[in-house]
Write a protein that holds these residues in place. Structure first.
Motif, mmCIF file in Angstrom:
data_model
loop_
_atom_site.group_PDB
_atom_site.id
_atom_site.type_symbol
_atom_site.label_atom_id
_atom_site.label_comp_id
_atom_site.label_asym_id
_atom_site.label_seq_id
_atom_site.Cartn_x
_atom_site.Cartn_y
_atom_site.Cartn_z
ATOM 1 N N CYS A 26 32.978 36.591 92.088
ATOM 2 C CA CYS A 26 34.322 36.877 92.586
ATOM 3 C C CYS A 26 34.539 38.390 92.482
ATOM 4 C CB CYS A 26 35.389 36.177 91.751
ATOM 5 S SG CYS A 26 35.233 34.380 91.690
ATOM 6 N N THR A 27 35.397 38.911 93.303
ATOM 7 C CA THR A 27 35.711 40.331 93.209
ATOM 8 C C THR A 27 37.225 40.523 93.169
ATOM 9 O OG1 THR A 27 35.305 42.526 94.142
ATOM 10 C CG2 THR A 27 35.583 40.720 95.713
ATOM 11 N N PHE A 28 37.641 41.537 92.426
ATOM 12 C CA PHE A 28 39.059 41.832 92.227
ATOM 13 C C PHE A 28 39.268 43.326 92.433
ATOM 14 C CE2 PHE A 28 37.730 38.315 89.518
ATOM 15 C CZ PHE A 28 38.557 37.305 89.990
ATOM 16 N N PRO A 29 40.383 43.715 93.046
ATOM 17 C CA PRO A 29 40.602 45.131 93.353
ATOM 18 C C PRO A 29 40.810 46.023 92.128
ATOM 19 C CG PRO A 29 42.522 43.830 93.969
ATOM 20 C CD PRO A 29 41.459 42.868 93.548
ATOM 21 N N GLY A 30 41.339 45.516 91.059
ATOM 22 C CA GLY A 30 41.618 46.356 89.895
ATOM 23 C C GLY A 30 40.840 45.930 88.680
ATOM 24 N N ARG A 31 41.285 44.860 88.073
ATOM 25 C CA ARG A 31 40.607 44.356 86.877
ATOM 26 C C ARG A 31 40.573 42.833 86.935
ATOM 27 N NH1 ARG A 31 45.806 46.158 84.024
ATOM 28 N NH2 ARG A 31 46.889 44.200 83.801
ATOM 29 N N VAL A 32 39.823 42.257 86.026
ATOM 30 C CA VAL A 32 39.699 40.800 85.946
ATOM 31 C C VAL A 32 41.055 40.228 85.534
ATOM 32 C CG1 VAL A 32 38.563 38.924 84.709
ATOM 33 C CG2 VAL A 32 37.254 40.940 85.394
ATOM 34 N N PRO A 33 41.537 39.192 86.219
ATOM 35 C CA PRO A 33 42.820 38.590 85.850
ATOM 36 C C PRO A 33 42.833 38.093 84.399
ATOM 37 C CG PRO A 33 42.053 37.728 87.958
ATOM 38 C CD PRO A 33 40.927 38.535 87.379
ATOM 39 N N GLN A 54 31.919 28.067 88.296
ATOM 40 C CA GLN A 54 32.534 27.608 89.538
ATOM 41 C C GLN A 54 33.735 26.716 89.266
ATOM 42 O OE1 GLN A 54 30.024 25.236 92.093
ATOM 43 N NE2 GLN A 54 31.325 25.610 93.874
ATOM 44 N N ASP A 55 33.653 25.867 88.251
ATOM 45 C CA ASP A 55 34.779 24.994 87.913
ATOM 46 C C ASP A 55 36.026 25.808 87.590
ATOM 47 O OD1 ASP A 55 33.112 22.812 88.240
ATOM 48 O OD2 ASP A 55 32.790 22.500 86.100
ATOM 49 N N GLU A 56 35.850 26.887 86.846
ATOM 50 C CA GLU A 56 36.971 27.740 86.485
ATOM 51 C C GLU A 56 37.543 28.438 87.721
ATOM 52 O OE1 GLU A 56 38.182 31.325 83.376
ATOM 53 O OE2 GLU A 56 36.112 30.619 83.432
ATOM 54 N N ALA A 57 36.654 28.954 88.574
ATOM 55 C CA ALA A 57 37.110 29.620 89.794
ATOM 56 C C ALA A 57 37.877 28.648 90.684
ATOM 57 C CB ALA A 57 35.925 30.214 90.546
ATOM 58 N N ASP A 58 37.364 27.436 90.812
ATOM 59 C CA ASP A 58 38.047 26.425 91.629
ATOM 60 C C ASP A 58 39.413 26.074 91.045
ATOM 61 O OD1 ASP A 58 35.927 26.334 93.422
ATOM 62 O OD2 ASP A 58 35.036 24.528 92.533
ATOM 63 N N ALA A 59 39.480 25.904 89.736
ATOM 64 C CA ALA A 59 40.742 25.546 89.086
ATOM 65 C C ALA A 59 41.799 26.639 89.275
ATOM 66 C CB ALA A 59 40.513 25.288 87.597
ATOM 67 N N LEU A 60 41.344 27.894 89.354
ATOM 68 C CA LEU A 60 42.279 29.012 89.525
ATOM 69 C C LEU A 60 42.492 29.386 90.983
ATOM 70 C CD1 LEU A 60 41.029 31.246 86.574
ATOM 71 C CD2 LEU A 60 43.144 29.894 86.671
ATOM 72 N N GLY A 61 41.829 28.683 91.893
ATOM 73 C CA GLY A 61 41.993 28.960 93.319
ATOM 74 C C GLY A 61 41.380 30.284 93.756
ATOM 75 N N LEU A 62 40.342 30.737 93.072
ATOM 76 C CA LEU A 62 39.707 32.009 93.417
ATOM 77 C C LEU A 62 38.764 31.830 94.610
ATOM 78 C CD1 LEU A 62 38.787 33.238 89.825
ATOM 79 C CD2 LEU A 62 40.799 33.834 91.190
ATOM 80 N N THR A 63 38.621 32.874 95.398
ATOM 81 C CA THR A 63 37.683 32.829 96.512
ATOM 82 C C THR A 63 36.342 33.402 96.068
ATOM 83 O OG1 THR A 63 38.425 34.974 97.337
ATOM 84 C CG2 THR A 63 39.501 33.027 98.252
ATOM 85 N N TYR A 64 35.275 32.862 96.649
ATOM 86 C CA TYR A 64 33.927 33.320 96.350
ATOM 87 C C TYR A 64 33.029 32.930 97.504
ATOM 88 C CZ TYR A 64 33.698 28.456 94.770
ATOM 89 O OH TYR A 64 33.799 27.085 94.684
ATOM 90 N N ALA A 65 31.857 33.568 97.568
ATOM 91 C CA ALA A 65 30.956 33.277 98.677
ATOM 92 C C ALA A 65 29.571 32.845 98.213
ATOM 93 C CB ALA A 65 30.818 34.509 99.579
ATOM 94 N N TYR A 66 29.231 33.047 96.962
ATOM 95 C CA TYR A 66 27.880 32.797 96.478
ATOM 96 C C TYR A 66 27.938 31.866 95.280
ATOM 97 C CZ TYR A 66 23.100 33.903 94.906
ATOM 98 O OH TYR A 66 21.787 33.837 94.520
ATOM 99 N N VAL A 67 27.226 30.746 95.367
ATOM 100 C CA VAL A 67 27.168 29.788 94.263
ATOM 101 C C VAL A 67 25.771 29.864 93.651
ATOM 102 C CG1 VAL A 67 27.422 27.378 93.567
ATOM 103 C CG2 VAL A 67 28.838 28.300 95.424
ATOM 104 N N ALA A 68 25.721 30.162 92.360
ATOM 105 C CA ALA A 68 24.452 30.442 91.698
ATOM 106 C C ALA A 68 24.188 29.516 90.519
ATOM 107 C CB ALA A 68 24.452 31.889 91.200
ATOM 108 N N ALA A 69 22.913 29.434 90.193
ATOM 109 C CA ALA A 69 22.472 28.858 88.928
ATOM 110 C C ALA A 69 22.161 30.040 88.020
ATOM 111 C CB ALA A 69 21.233 28.003 89.135
#
Length: 130
Positions: A26-33, A54-69
């Motif tokens: 995920c990317t953020f313009p200033g700092r990590v929420p 990914q579970d945390e990002a999904d729960a917070l509604g964050l956008t992302y493009a790459y799913v990794a192991a």
């Protein structure tokens, strides 16, 4: 305790371990929420990159493009060790697997596409036993 510097010892003892779960960039313009628990952060001029579950990002509604192991090389590598990143990423490249490497103080961590996790682990294990 000082980390290992000898490339042959690093490769032979790297003992790659697949961490449970999936991770996203995920990317953020200033700092990590506030409240977000990234496993990696990188500050760049364009913003802060955070690798999070990914579970945390999904729960917070964050956008992302790459799913990794997330694979951890369990040997304690020295930060000044030469050749480990090249050997590991080169072996994965031979298999057509992309690899994003992050060096922690104690271990090296690899983020590969989630669909390639098993193949990546197998390739790394074969490199360790070569």
């Amino acid at each position: 305790m000082a980390g290992e510097r000898d490339l042959q010892k690093l490769l032979g003892g790297m003992n790659p371990e697949l961490n449970p779960g999936r991770y996203v960039y995920c990317t953020f313009p200033g700092r990590v929420p506030a409240g977000l628990r990234p496993v990696v952060t990188v500050a760049e001029a364009e913003g802060v990159t955070a690798v999070v579950a990914q579970d945390e990002a999904d729960a917070l509604g964050l956008t992302y493009a790459y799913v990794a192991a997330w694979i951890t090389l369990r040997i304690h590598s020295a930060l000044e060790a030469v050749g480990l990143t090249a050997a590991v990423s080169g072996r994965l490249a031979e298999e057509g697997i992309s690899c994003n490497v992050v060096a922690g103080y104690h271990h090296d961590h690899l983020f590969v596409h989630a669909d390639d996790a098993t193949r990546a682990l197998t390739a790394l294990q074969s490199l360790a036993h070569a």
